[in-house]
Design a protein around this motif. Structure first.
Motif, PDB file in Angstrom:
ATOM      1  N   PRO A 188      26.886 -14.668 -11.787  1.00  0.00           N
ATOM      2  CA  PRO A 188      28.350 -14.594 -11.706  1.00  0.00           C
ATOM      3  C   PRO A 188      28.834 -14.766 -10.262  1.00  0.00           C
ATOM      4  N   ILE A 189      29.994 -15.392 -10.148  1.00  0.00           N
ATOM      5  CA  ILE A 189      30.608 -15.642  -8.843  1.00  0.00           C
ATOM      6  C   ILE A 189      31.739 -14.645  -8.652  1.00  0.00           C
ATOM      7  N   ASP A 190      31.789 -14.024  -7.497  1.00  0.00           N
ATOM      8  CA  ASP A 190      32.860 -13.087  -7.166  1.00  0.00           C
ATOM      9  C   ASP A 190      34.128 -13.891  -6.872  1.00  0.00           C
ATOM     10  N   GLN A 191      34.965 -14.053  -7.889  1.00  0.00           N
ATOM     11  CA  GLN A 191      36.145 -14.907  -7.764  1.00  0.00           C
ATOM     12  C   GLN A 191      37.125 -14.377  -6.731  1.00  0.00           C
ATOM     13  N   GLY A 192      37.314 -13.084  -6.679  1.00  0.00           N
ATOM     14  CA  GLY A 192      38.234 -12.505  -5.707  1.00  0.00           C
ATOM     15  C   GLY A 192      37.833 -12.826  -4.282  1.00  0.00           C
ATOM     16  N   MET A 193      36.530 -12.720  -4.002  1.00  0.00           N
ATOM     17  CA  MET A 193      36.040 -13.028  -2.663  1.00  0.00           C
ATOM     18  C   MET A 193      36.248 -14.507  -2.337  1.00  0.00           C
ATOM     19  N   VAL A 194      35.945 -15.385  -3.294  1.00  0.00           N
ATOM     20  CA  VAL A 194      36.083 -16.825  -3.064  1.00  0.00           C
ATOM     21  C   VAL A 194      37.544 -17.192  -2.817  1.00  0.00           C
ATOM     22  N   VAL A 195      38.454 -16.630  -3.597  1.00  0.00           N
ATOM     23  CA  VAL A 195      39.882 -16.909  -3.417  1.00  0.00           C
ATOM     24  C   VAL A 195      40.343 -16.408  -2.049  1.00  0.00           C
ATOM     25  N   SER A 196      39.921 -15.216  -1.662  1.00  0.00           N
ATOM     26  CA  SER A 196      40.300 -14.668  -0.355  1.00  0.00           C
ATOM     27  C   SER A 196      39.755 -15.523   0.779  1.00  0.00           C
ATOM     28  N   LEU A 197      38.494 -15.939   0.668  1.00  0.00           N
ATOM     29  CA  LEU A 197      37.903 -16.782   1.704  1.00  0.00           C
ATOM     30  C   LEU A 197      38.576 -18.154   1.764  1.00  0.00           C
ATOM     31  N   ALA A 198      38.981 -18.678   0.611  1.00  0.00           N
ATOM     32  CA  ALA A 198      39.672 -19.968   0.593  1.00  0.00           C
ATOM     33  C   ALA A 198      41.009 -19.870   1.318  1.00  0.00           C
ATOM     34  N   LYS A 199      41.729 -18.776   1.099  1.00  0.00           N
ATOM     35  CA  LYS A 199      43.012 -18.589   1.792  1.00  0.00           C
ATOM     36  C   LYS A 199      42.789 -18.418   3.290  1.00  0.00           C
ATOM     37  N   LEU A 200      41.745 -17.694   3.659  1.00  0.00           N
ATOM     38  CA  LEU A 200      41.407 -17.523   5.070  1.00  0.00           C
ATOM     39  C   LEU A 200      41.025 -18.867   5.694  1.00  0.00           C
ATOM     40  N   MET A 201      40.245 -19.658   4.954  1.00  0.00           N
ATOM     41  CA  MET A 201      39.815 -20.970   5.421  1.00  0.00           C
ATOM     42  C   MET A 201      41.033 -21.858   5.684  1.00  0.00           C
ATOM     43  N   VAL A 202      41.988 -21.872   4.770  1.00  0.00           N
ATOM     44  CA  VAL A 202      43.180 -22.693   4.943  1.00  0.00           C
ATOM     45  C   VAL A 202      44.060 -22.146   6.071  1.00  0.00           C
ATOM     46  N   GLY A 203      44.074 -20.837   6.241  1.00  0.00           N
ATOM     47  CA  GLY A 203      44.806 -20.261   7.366  1.00  0.00           C
ATOM     48  C   GLY A 203      44.258 -20.770   8.690  1.00  0.00           C
ATOM     49  N   PHE A 204      42.938 -20.779   8.829  1.00  0.00           N
ATOM     50  CA  PHE A 204      42.326 -21.313  10.048  1.00  0.00           C
ATOM     51  C   PHE A 204      42.568 -22.818  10.172  1.00  0.00           C
ATOM     52  N   LEU A 205      42.593 -23.519   9.043  1.00  0.00           N
ATOM     53  CA  LEU A 205      42.892 -24.955   9.066  1.00  0.00           C
ATOM     54  C   LEU A 205      44.302 -25.205   9.603  1.00  0.00           C
ATOM     55  N   ILE A 206      45.259 -24.393   9.177  1.00  0.00           N
ATOM     56  CA  ILE A 206      46.636 -24.553   9.647  1.00  0.00           C
ATOM     57  C   ILE A 206      46.722 -24.260  11.147  1.00  0.00           C
ATOM     58  N   ILE A 207      46.008 -23.241  11.613  1.00  0.00           N
ATOM     59  CA  ILE A 207      45.960 -22.964  13.054  1.00  0.00           C
ATOM     60  C   ILE A 207      45.359 -24.155  13.795  1.00  0.00           C
ATOM     61  N   ASP A 208      44.283 -24.727  13.252  1.00  0.00           N
ATOM     62  CA  ASP A 208      43.641 -25.886  13.866  1.00  0.00           C
ATOM     63  C   ASP A 208      44.584 -27.085  13.900  1.00  0.00           C
ATOM     64  N   LEU A 209      45.342 -27.294  12.834  1.00  0.00           N
ATOM     65  CA  LEU A 209      46.305 -28.397  12.824  1.00  0.00           C
ATOM     66  C   LEU A 209      47.369 -28.207  13.908  1.00  0.00           C
ATOM     67  N   GLY A 210      47.799 -26.971  14.101  1.00  0.00           N
ATOM     68  CA  GLY A 210      48.751 -26.687  15.174  1.00  0.00           C
ATOM     69  C   GLY A 210      48.165 -26.984  16.545  1.00  0.00           C
ATOM     70  N   LEU A 211      46.909 -26.608  16.750  1.00  0.00           N
ATOM     71  CA  LEU A 211      46.250 -26.882  18.030  1.00  0.00           C
ATOM     72  C   LEU A 211      46.070 -28.389  18.244  1.00  0.00           C
ATOM     73  N   GLN A 212      45.744 -29.117  17.177  1.00  0.00           N
ATOM     74  CA  GLN A 212      45.631 -30.572  17.284  1.00  0.00           C
ATOM     75  C   GLN A 212      46.978 -31.189  17.657  1.00  0.00           C
ATOM     76  N   PHE A 213      48.045 -30.688  17.034  1.00  0.00           N
ATOM     77  CA  PHE A 213      49.377 -31.195  17.344  1.00  0.00           C
ATOM     78  C   PHE A 213      49.678 -31.030  18.825  1.00  0.00           C
ATOM     79  N   TYR A 214      49.364 -29.862  19.377  1.00  0.00           N
ATOM     80  CA  TYR A 214      49.616 -29.641  20.799  1.00  0.00           C
ATOM     81  C   TYR A 214      48.727 -30.509  21.674  1.00  0.00           C
TER      82      TYR A 214
END
Length: 173
Positions: free
Chosen positions: A12-38
């Motif tokens: 079994p896969i811990d869905q809650g953990m995967v969803v939380s990590l996915a949101k964290l991953m996208v949060g870091f992606l958005i920060i990275d996109l901001g840094l690329q923009f600058y």
């Protein structure tokens, strides 16, 4: 790696953990996109010919596909949409696809960091270059990814992510 390992082992896969990590991953992606923009903004703001030519090569030449399609669309827009769209935000397979697409986008970023400065000459009297990675360079890249996966696998053997039921029963006594 966690999702793939669990699917292969039919655990079994811990869905809650995967969803939380996915949101964290996208949060870091958005920060990275901001840094690329600058980073790009600094190149534009300086109005130095080499920087402007490098940005033009990356964003508006025949090599622009790696920026717009691989880096921005596959590596950013689609993963962000997958993670925040209600129909896919809880789907483990969709979140796995988002993670893989972000890795592909990161490869596109590296390509865009290396290629345009090699094509644009530092002195305008020099001819413009034309660079494309060779098969050896692609194989080195594949080897680096494989080494990362191997290190992860050894790390997981030495430092398990999850406790087994035997470990829980020994620690609970």
């Amino acid at each position: 790696m966690y999702i793939i390992k669990k699917k292969v082992q039919k655990q079994p896969i811990d869905q809650g953990m995967v969803v939380s990590l996915a949101k964290l991953m996208v949060g870091f992606l958005i920060i990275d996109l901001g840094l690329q923009f600058y980073e790009y903004l600094i190149g534009w703001y300086g109005l130095e010919t080499e920087h402007l030519d490098t940005l033009a090569t990356m964003m508006a030449s025949e090599k622009a596909w790696s920026f717009w399609i691989v880096q921005m669309f596959l590596g950013a827009v689609i993963p962000i949409t997958i993670v925040f769209w209600k129909k896919t935000s809880q789907n483990i397979n969709a979140l796995l696809a988002a993670a893989v697409l972000i890795v592909i986008g990161i490869i596109g970023v590296r390509f865009n960091i290396v290629l345009p400065p090699l094509v644009v000459p530092v002195f305008h009297e020099l001819p413009w270059g034309n660079y494309a990675p060779t098969i050896k360079e692609w194989m080195v890249s594949v080897g680096v990814v494989a080494m990362g996966l191997l290190i992860y696998s050894f790390g997981e053997l030495l430092l398990p992510i999850e406790e087994t039921s035997d470990e829980v029963s020994h620690n609970g006594k």
